[in-house]
Design an enzyme around this catalytic site. Structure first.
Site, PDB file in Angstrom:
ATOM      1  N   ASN A  73       4.043   0.524   2.446  1.00 40.09           N
ATOM      2  CA  ASN A  73       3.924  -0.564   3.420  1.00 40.09           C
ATOM      3  C   ASN A  73       3.879  -1.891   2.687  1.00 40.09           C
ATOM      4  O   ASN A  73       2.973  -2.120   1.887  1.00 40.09           O
ATOM      5  CB  ASN A  73       2.649  -0.379   4.241  1.00 40.09           C
ATOM      6  N   ARG A  86       0.875  -1.169   0.000  1.00 36.80           N
ATOM      7  CA  ARG A  86       0.000   0.000   0.000  1.00 36.80           C
ATOM      8  C   ARG A  86       0.912   1.217   0.000  1.00 36.80           C
ATOM      9  O   ARG A  86       1.795   1.342   0.840  1.00 36.80           O
ATOM     10  CB  ARG A  86      -0.890   0.007   1.241  1.00 36.80           C
ATOM     11  N   GLU A 138       5.169   7.030   1.996  1.00 31.77           N
ATOM     12  CA  GLU A 138       5.781   5.765   2.392  1.00 31.77           C
ATOM     13  C   GLU A 138       5.091   4.603   1.709  1.00 31.77           C
ATOM     14  O   GLU A 138       4.004   4.752   1.131  1.00 31.77           O
ATOM     15  CB  GLU A 138       5.740   5.591   3.909  1.00 31.77           C
TER      16      GLU A 138
HETATM   17  N1  LIG Z   1       5.724  15.181   5.853  1.00 36.33           N
HETATM   18  C1  LIG Z   1       4.498  15.088   6.338  1.00 36.33           C
HETATM   19  N2  LIG Z   1       3.588  16.094   6.144  1.00 36.33           N
HETATM   20  C2  LIG Z   1       2.343  16.008   6.635  1.00 36.33           C
HETATM   21  N3  LIG Z   1       1.898  14.963   7.367  1.00 36.33           N
HETATM   22  C3  LIG Z   1       2.745  13.943   7.606  1.00 36.33           C
HETATM   23  C4  LIG Z   1       4.080  13.950   7.106  1.00 36.33           C
HETATM   24  N4  LIG Z   1       4.677  12.805   7.474  1.00 36.33           N
HETATM   25  C5  LIG Z   1       3.766  12.119   8.174  1.00 36.33           C
HETATM   26  N5  LIG Z   1       2.607  12.789   8.277  1.00 36.33           N
HETATM   27  C6  LIG Z   1       1.403  12.335   9.006  1.00 36.33           C
HETATM   28  O1  LIG Z   1       1.782  11.319   9.889  1.00 36.33           O
HETATM   29  C7  LIG Z   1       1.171  10.062   9.525  1.00 36.33           C
HETATM   30  C8  LIG Z   1       2.114   8.902   9.794  1.00 36.33           C
HETATM   31  O2  LIG Z   1       3.326   9.083   9.091  1.00 36.33           O
HETATM   32  P1  LIG Z   1       3.966   7.938   8.204  1.00 36.33           P
HETATM   33  O3  LIG Z   1       5.212   8.485   7.610  1.00 36.33           O
HETATM   34  O4  LIG Z   1       2.955   7.421   7.267  1.00 36.33           O
HETATM   35  O5  LIG Z   1       4.368   6.851   9.277  1.00 36.33           O
HETATM   36  P2  LIG Z   1       3.778   5.400   9.662  1.00 36.33           P
HETATM   37  O6  LIG Z   1       4.714   4.436   9.045  1.00 36.33           O
HETATM   38  O7  LIG Z   1       3.839   5.336  11.134  1.00 36.33           O
HETATM   39  O8  LIG Z   1       2.397   5.310   9.104  1.00 36.33           O
HETATM   40  C9  LIG Z   1       0.813  10.261   8.070  1.00 36.33           C
HETATM   41  O9  LIG Z   1      -0.228   9.390   7.703  1.00 36.33           O
HETATM   42  C10 LIG Z   1       0.422  11.727   8.040  1.00 36.33           C
HETATM   43  O10 LIG Z   1      -0.889  11.950   8.579  1.00 36.33           O
HETATM   44 MG   LIG Z   2       1.760   5.691   7.166  1.00 32.65          MG
END
Ligand SMILES: Nc1ncnc2c1ncn2[C@@H]1O[C@H](COP(=O)(O)OP(=O)(O)O)[C@@H](O)[C@H]1O
Ligand SMILES: [Mg+2]
Length: 330
Positions: free
Chosen positions: A285, A268, A283
């Site tokens: 997954n 995903r 990211e």
């Molecule tokens: N650069 C960013 N700008 C805005 N929101 C972010 C950013 N990075 C992360 N987020 C918020 O944090 C959440 C989790 O971050 P993510 O990188 O997807 O980590 P995880 O692997 O824990 O899901 C994202 O779904 C988003 O809502």
């Molecule tokens: Mg995430």
């Protein structure tokens, strides 16, 4: 439909996503049984001890003879594990050593995608847009990629654990302390203001993208642990309410990211769509939440692929890869 298979469903694991994995694994195991497959559930407890459903025999973090026999005796293993020690190539390595076919990405792709820092480097190299970031090691002076606000995250975790937003230096220090409690490598990322969307990818060499789903939160906040797993914390809107160009771009980037990271089976891909229409990959997954109502399953259901058919395709993809690689000389 695939012939009747013996499937070893791996569930639980040592990461903070243990509970999430248990739910996904229960859902997968039930569906596989409904489909007529023989299912054995291999439980990994939060201490990393393996057992066949019951209480672990001994304290070793390795499969004992009973579990080893079940794994080797399976036609295919389904590691429904999230986060470190499950989604990061470690368990995939064990299955490779044992010569067991398994669902999902291999060792290298799994560990690459678990590491948000390395993953972004590979995507940048492939010309795929990602949010700007600085990567810090424990003990390093704090830096931001260009002012505030920023998101601070452990490099190798999931489910938003250890992540926080920082709007100034004081919040940055607190955010770094939290993130460094979970990993010795931390990303400080520019905040991307946009719509959060997710695309499912399915396949080996010819991966296909699902429709684009939009993550809609009830309040002002971001997609934190609470929003991910509490009732009513998030609503998935399919298709995402973004322009057609942006949706096609998101699907294209999802498939390109999947290929650049050399993923297999499923993934995903989570992205941001900015107001100006630009799409950035956040990211990927390699083992997303996998209940019948998880985002991944819902996205493919919207494409006309129901949960059981999705599982069937994943088993076939696992077997096809195993057979192809079995013919290689090392
Ligand atoms: N650069 C960013 N700008 C805005 N929101 C972010 C950013 N990075 C992360 N987020 C918020 O944090 C959440 C989790 O971050 P993510 O990188 O997807 O980590 P995880 O692997 O824990 O899901 C994202 O779904 C988003 O809502
Ligand atoms: Mg995430």
């Amino acid at each position: 439909m695939t012939r009747r298979l013996r499937v070893a469903v791996l569930s639980g694991g040592r990461s903070s996503e243990h509970e999430v994995s248990l739910e996904s694994a229960r859902s997968v195991a039930k569906a596989l049984e409904r489909m007529g497959h023989g299912v054995v559930v291999v439980a990994i407890d939060p201490e990393g001890r393996w057992s066949l459903g019951g209480s672990p025999a001994g304290a070793a973090r390795l499969p004992g003879p009973e579990v080893a026999e079940a794994l080797v005796g399976a036609d295919v293993a389904f590691p429904v594990l999230h986060g470190p020690f499950g989604e990061d190539g470690t368990v995939q390595g064990l299955l490779e050593l044992a010569g067991v076919a398994y669902v999902g990405s291999g060792v290298a792709a799994s560990s690459l995608c678990m590491d948000k820092d390395l993953f972004k480097a590979v995507l940048r190299d492939a010309g795929i847009p990602v949010p700007r970031n600085e990567t810090l090691r424990a003990g390093e002076e704090s830096r931001t990629p260009g002012g505030f606000p920023v998101f601070v995250k452990p490099a190798r975790l999931g489910s938003s654990v250890g992540i926080s937003r920082a709007d100034d230096e004081a919040e940055l220090e607190a955010a770094l302390a939290l993130a460094f409690a979970h990993d010795d490598k931390v990303l400080v990322e520019e905040l991307v203001d946009g719509v959060e969307v997710e695309v499912g990818v399915l396949g080996n060499d010819e991966p296909v993208a699902s429709p684009v789903g939009e993550i809609v939160l009830p309040g002002e906040g971001w997609y934190d642990y609470e929003a991910k797993y509490s009732e009513g914390g998030m609503e998935l809107v399919v298709p995402a309410r973004i322009p057609g160009d942006a949706a096609r771009r998101a699907q294209e980037l999802a498939v390109r990211a999947f290929a650049a990271a050399e993923c297999e089976g499923l993934a995903r891909v989570d992205m941001f769509v900015r107001g100006d229409g630009e799409v950035l990959v956040n990211e990927l997954n390699t083992m997303p939440g996998f209940t019948a109502t998880s985002v991944y399953a819902k996205l493919f259901e919207a494409a006309g692929v129901p949960y059981e058919e999705l599982l069937d395709r994943l088993l076939q993809l696992a077997l096809a890869r195993h057979e192809r690689r079995g013919g290689l000389r090392y």
